[in-house]
Design an enzyme around this catalytic site. Structure first.
Site, PDB file in Angstrom:
ATOM      1  N   HIS A   1       0.872  -1.263  -0.134  1.00 12.15           N
ATOM      2  CA  HIS A   1       0.319  -0.064   0.111  1.00 12.15           C
ATOM      3  C   HIS A   1       0.624   1.303   0.095  1.00 12.15           C
ATOM      4  CE1 HIS A   1       0.962  -0.133   4.258  1.00 12.15           C
ATOM      5  NE2 HIS A   1       0.346   0.444   4.790  1.00 12.15           N
TER       6      HIS A   1
ATOM      7  N   HIS B   1       1.559   4.186   2.101  1.00 14.11           N
ATOM      8  CA  HIS B   1       2.259   4.628   2.920  1.00 14.11           C
ATOM      9  C   HIS B   1       3.265   4.837   2.921  1.00 14.11           C
ATOM     10  CE1 HIS B   1      -1.402   3.587   5.412  1.00 14.11           C
ATOM     11  NE2 HIS B   1      -1.626   5.328   4.807  1.00 14.11           N
TER      12      HIS B   1
ATOM     13  N   ASP C   1       6.246   4.864   5.291  1.00  8.87           N
ATOM     14  CA  ASP C   1       6.687   3.596   6.046  1.00  8.87           C
ATOM     15  C   ASP C   1       6.988   2.614   5.034  1.00  8.87           C
ATOM     16  OD1 ASP C   1       4.268   3.359   6.703  1.00  8.87           O
ATOM     17  OD2 ASP C   1       5.357   2.312   9.084  1.00  8.87           O
ATOM     18  N   HIS C   2       6.215   2.489   3.996  1.00  8.76           N
ATOM     19  CA  HIS C   2       6.447   1.006   3.020  1.00  8.76           C
ATOM     20  C   HIS C   2       6.634   1.253   1.462  1.00  8.76           C
ATOM     21  CE1 HIS C   2       3.603  -1.255   5.946  1.00  8.76           C
ATOM     22  NE2 HIS C   2       3.880   0.358   6.760  1.00  8.76           N
TER      23      HIS C   2
ATOM     24  N   HIS D   1      -7.326  -0.615   5.639  1.00 10.22           N
ATOM     25  CA  HIS D   1      -6.318   0.063   6.111  1.00 10.22           C
ATOM     26  C   HIS D   1      -6.166   1.636   5.113  1.00 10.22           C
ATOM     27  CE1 HIS D   1      -2.429   1.711   7.879  1.00 10.22           C
ATOM     28  NE2 HIS D   1      -1.925   1.558   7.544  1.00 10.22           N
TER      29      HIS D   1
ATOM     30  N   ASP E   1      -0.128  -4.348   6.006  1.00 15.58           N
ATOM     31  CA  ASP E   1      -0.985  -3.042   7.324  1.00 15.58           C
ATOM     32  C   ASP E   1      -2.115  -3.636   7.964  1.00 15.58           C
ATOM     33  OD1 ASP E   1       1.325  -2.574   8.210  1.00 15.58           O
ATOM     34  OD2 ASP E   1       1.485   0.257   7.576  1.00 15.58           O
TER      35      ASP E   1
ATOM     36  N   HIS F   1       4.267  -4.810  10.870  1.00 12.24           N
ATOM     37  CA  HIS F   1       4.802  -4.197  12.551  1.00 12.24           C
ATOM     38  C   HIS F   1       4.972  -4.936  13.426  1.00 12.24           C
ATOM     39  CE1 HIS F   1       4.930   0.668  10.747  1.00 12.24           C
ATOM     40  NE2 HIS F   1       3.848   0.563   9.669  1.00 12.24           N
TER      41      HIS F   1
HETATM   42 FE    FE Z   1       3.112   1.201   8.281  1.00  9.78          FE
HETATM   43 ZN    ZN Z   2       0.539   1.916   6.294  1.00  8.01          ZN
END
Ligand code: FE
Ligand code: ZN
Length: 255
Positions: A55, A57, A59-60, A111, A131, A169
């Site tokens: 996805h 985001h 942080d990915h 999410h 996530d 995570h």
């Molecule tokens: Fe994340």
């Molecule tokens: Zn995420």
């Protein structure tokens, strides 16, 4: 043999790396940061064949650009122009082949709306779920509805019990402490929490989990359990499954 290795990033992200014994080309999932990936690849004398993205985001995805410049891997991910450098868009029920394994793609909105999961059937099967499903919990609803997330999780929960769950995570301890409040009487969950506390003291990941274990310990897969429903009824509506799920997710957000 295929090995899956966690590369820790930021505070609590895992970038999963798939490595075949005989090959010096590897695949990674959700590189939020390029630096720890480059360090691992350089140290081991490896190169990057492909990146899987669950996805949009940051942080990915934050490491994709730098890794593409350096290694020119295939980048496989969902249909979202916010994600840099995707050259193979995949959606629900598509298949893609990496590291000699065939991966099925599931659309798992909740999410985010673009969220997908990658599942390689086998003994055991491998699930990369970003996530959406965490050990003991699930992602926050940033874009989708509780109903969408509930349906997405139900689909993942229907995979074979021995499926290995590689989540994005390390949230397991906090999730299981919330689970104790949401479903007080669950001895299997309490025993597992003890194991995870010991693992974290030794700085070991609590992942991968398995689908069978998540069905035993994860309240978001246990909406039908009387003990959980009793606790939920004090927090909000439990009129139907999707209302109960929304109540549980809202409670976790405040916990
Ligand atoms: Fe994340
Ligand atoms: Zn995420």
């Amino acid at each position: 043999m295929l090995t899956v290795i966690p590369i820790p990033a930021f505070q609590d992200n895992y970038i999963w790396l798939l490595r075949q014994d005989a090959s010096d080309k590897v695949v990674i999932v959700d590189p939020g940061d390029a630096q720890p990936v480059i360090e691992y690849l350089e140290r081991e004398g490896l190169s990057l064949a492909a990146i899987l993205v669950t996805h949009h985001h940051h942080d990915h995805t934050g490491g994709i650009d730098a890794l593409v410049k350096r290694y020119s891997p295939r980048v496989i991910g969902p249909d979202n122009s916010a994600i840099p450098a995707i050259d193979e868009v995949v959606g629900d029920e598509d298949e893609c082949r990496v590291q000699g394994r065939s991966f099925e793609v599931f659309a798992v909105p909740g999410h985010t709306l673009d969220h997908i999961a990658f599942y390689a059937p086998g003994t055991p099967g491998l699930l990369f779920c970003g996530d959406t499903l965490f050990s003991g919990g699930c992602g926050r609803l940033f874009e989708g509805t509780a109903e969408q997330m509930h349906r997405s999780l139900a689909r993942l929960a229907a995979l074979p019990d021995d499926t290995l769950v590689f989540a994005g995570h390390e949230y397991t301890l906090a999730n299981l402490r919330f689970a104790q409040a949401a479903e007080p009487d669950n001895p299997a969950r309490d025993a597992h929490l003890g194991e995870c506390e010991r693992a974290r003291q030794l700085e070991r990941p609590t992942l991968p989990s398995t689908i069978g274990r998540e069905r035993q310990i994860n309240p978001f897969l246990r909406i039908d359990q009387p003990g959980l429903l009793n606790a939920l009824a004090e927090q909000g509506s439990v009129d139907d499954d999707s209302a109960a799920f929304a109540t549980l997710r809202g409670w976790k957000d405040r916990f």
